[in-house]
Design an enzyme around this catalytic site. Structure first.
Site, mmCIF file in Angstrom:
data_model
loop_
_atom_site.group_PDB
_atom_site.id
_atom_site.type_symbol
_atom_site.label_atom_id
_atom_site.label_comp_id
_atom_site.label_asym_id
_atom_site.label_seq_id
_atom_site.Cartn_x
_atom_site.Cartn_y
_atom_site.Cartn_z
ATOM 1 N N HIS A 56 0.873 -1.176 0.000
ATOM 2 C CA HIS A 56 0.000 0.000 0.000
ATOM 3 C C HIS A 56 0.905 1.219 0.000
ATOM 4 O O HIS A 56 1.980 1.211 0.613
ATOM 5 C CB HIS A 56 -0.911 -0.021 1.233
ATOM 6 C CG HIS A 56 -1.805 1.181 1.370
ATOM 7 N ND1 HIS A 56 -2.484 1.722 0.309
ATOM 8 C CD2 HIS A 56 -2.127 1.942 2.455
ATOM 9 C CE1 HIS A 56 -3.208 2.765 0.737
ATOM 10 N NE2 HIS A 56 -2.990 2.917 2.027
ATOM 11 N N GLU B 44 -12.207 3.123 0.635
ATOM 12 C CA GLU B 44 -12.439 2.676 2.012
ATOM 13 C C GLU B 44 -13.390 3.612 2.751
ATOM 14 O O GLU B 44 -14.307 3.170 3.445
ATOM 15 C CB GLU B 44 -11.107 2.605 2.761
ATOM 16 C CG GLU B 44 -10.183 1.485 2.320
ATOM 17 C CD GLU B 44 -8.782 1.615 2.883
ATOM 18 O OE1 GLU B 44 -7.998 0.669 2.707
ATOM 19 O OE2 GLU B 44 -8.458 2.661 3.499
#
Length: 339
Positions: A108, A195
């Site tokens: 990430h 998210e």
């Protein structure tokens, strides 16, 4: 359209003779380490002293070292510990042990995008980001399947960073499903947006509000849980398999009609998109990252922990736990293995 790579584009032999250090053995860490090991690679895991993961990794036949030892040992150092602790661990244990020609890898882009980690010159920096939780990466690998993966190169010191990144992704088994090329910048910002607005923030608030409205109207909490939470997975599985049209084909025409007439009544598009744009701006200009870093370094996670406790004690979670414990489909759920 972004470039997509497949197994034919990956040379797994580039990993032969390389020492691969996985920093962390949680969701992604265990999947990367085990899949690479099963593919014949030389793998070690770097863990802090006293970590509960030491026994798990050792029992799985993985070499375990301290983080600093693993960073010094490895030619490729994949960092898969939590975003909020990566920078401190990097500065203390990884940076002093990096050598020219090493590769620093991430699953990430948060710490690279927001410059919490600034790698030295002479080191390749790439991303291998499976688009699934680690336990899914591992379970698919075991049965010969795969999940898609993102690839990005931030620093190409050796001139071979992309080739090495593709080899690494083949090593964890994701090349079978396809590899989409992106950048650390785009992966980070789209991931955080998804998210916050849809996958975690959006859906959780939508389910919670639906549950509360039904219960406040006098319906049984168990019914509300099934309608607003349990069936969410069934719908998402259908969308994942064939898009929204496939979901609509599988549900009743009544449900599809309700989608068309009530979806925008609950979530008016113009107003919703404007609020989403504000969230995106916070992500783009670093405001969200700054708040999250401060929450961990200055605020003792006071807000984070209070909201976690509130969710744990919400009636929706309590009735859901009771239902799952009394239903065959809900038994033996190991939250630890899902993280």
């Amino acid at each position: 359209m972004a470039k997509v790579y497949y197994e034919k584009d990956c040379n797994l032999n580039l990993l032969k003779g390389k020492k691969i250090a996985i920093i962390g053995y949680g969701s992604q860490g265990h999947a990367h380490a085990l899949n690479l090991k099963d593919n014949g690679m030389d793998v070690a895991v770097g863990l802090r002293e006293g970590s509960k993961r030491i026994k798990e990794a050792t029992d799985a036949g993985i070499k375990v070292m301290s983080v600093s030892e693993a960073a010094k040992w490895g030619d490729i150092i994949m960092i898969v510990i939590n975003d909020e602790v990566q920078a401190d661990v990097y500065k203390k244990d990884i940076l002093p042990n990096l050598e020219k020609g090493n590769a620093l890898a991430f699953a990430h882009g948060f710490n690279i995008r927001y410059k919490q980690i600034v790698p030295p010159e002479g080191v390749d920096v790439f991303m291998a980001a499976p688009k699934a939780p680690g336990h899914t990466v591992r379970s698919n690998f075991v049965i010969g399947k795969a999940v898609p993966c993102l690839v990005a190169v931030e620093q190409n010191a050796t001139g071979k960073a992309m080739d090495l990144a593709l080899a690494y992704i083949a090593g964890i088994g994701c090349a079978k499903a396809g590899i989409l090329e992106t950048t650390f910048h785009d992966e980070t910002e789209t991931d955080l947006f998804g998210e916050q607005c849809v996958l975690c923030g959006g859906i959780v608030d939508l389910m919670q509000c639906g549950f509360e409205v039904l219960v406040e109207a006098g319906y049984a909490p168990e019914n509300a849980y099934f309608e607003c939470m349990h069936e969410m997975k069934l719908i998402v599985d259908l969308i994942n398999k064939g898009g929204i049209q496939a979901m609509n084909y599988s549900v009743s025409d009544t449900a599809e009609y309700g989608e068309y007439v009530s979806g925008e009544r609950v979530l008016p598009h113009d107003d919703l998109k404007e609020r989403m744009r504000k969230v995106l701006k916070d992500i783009q200009d670093g405001s969200f990252a700054g708040r999250w870093i401060a929450e961990n370094k200055s605020n003792g996670r006071a807000f984070f922990n209070s909201r976690r406790d509130m969710l744990k004690n919400h009636p929706m979670e309590i009735v859901g736990k009771e239902l799952r414990e009394n239903m065959i489909w809900g038994k033996n759920v190991d939250l630890d293995s899902a993280n």
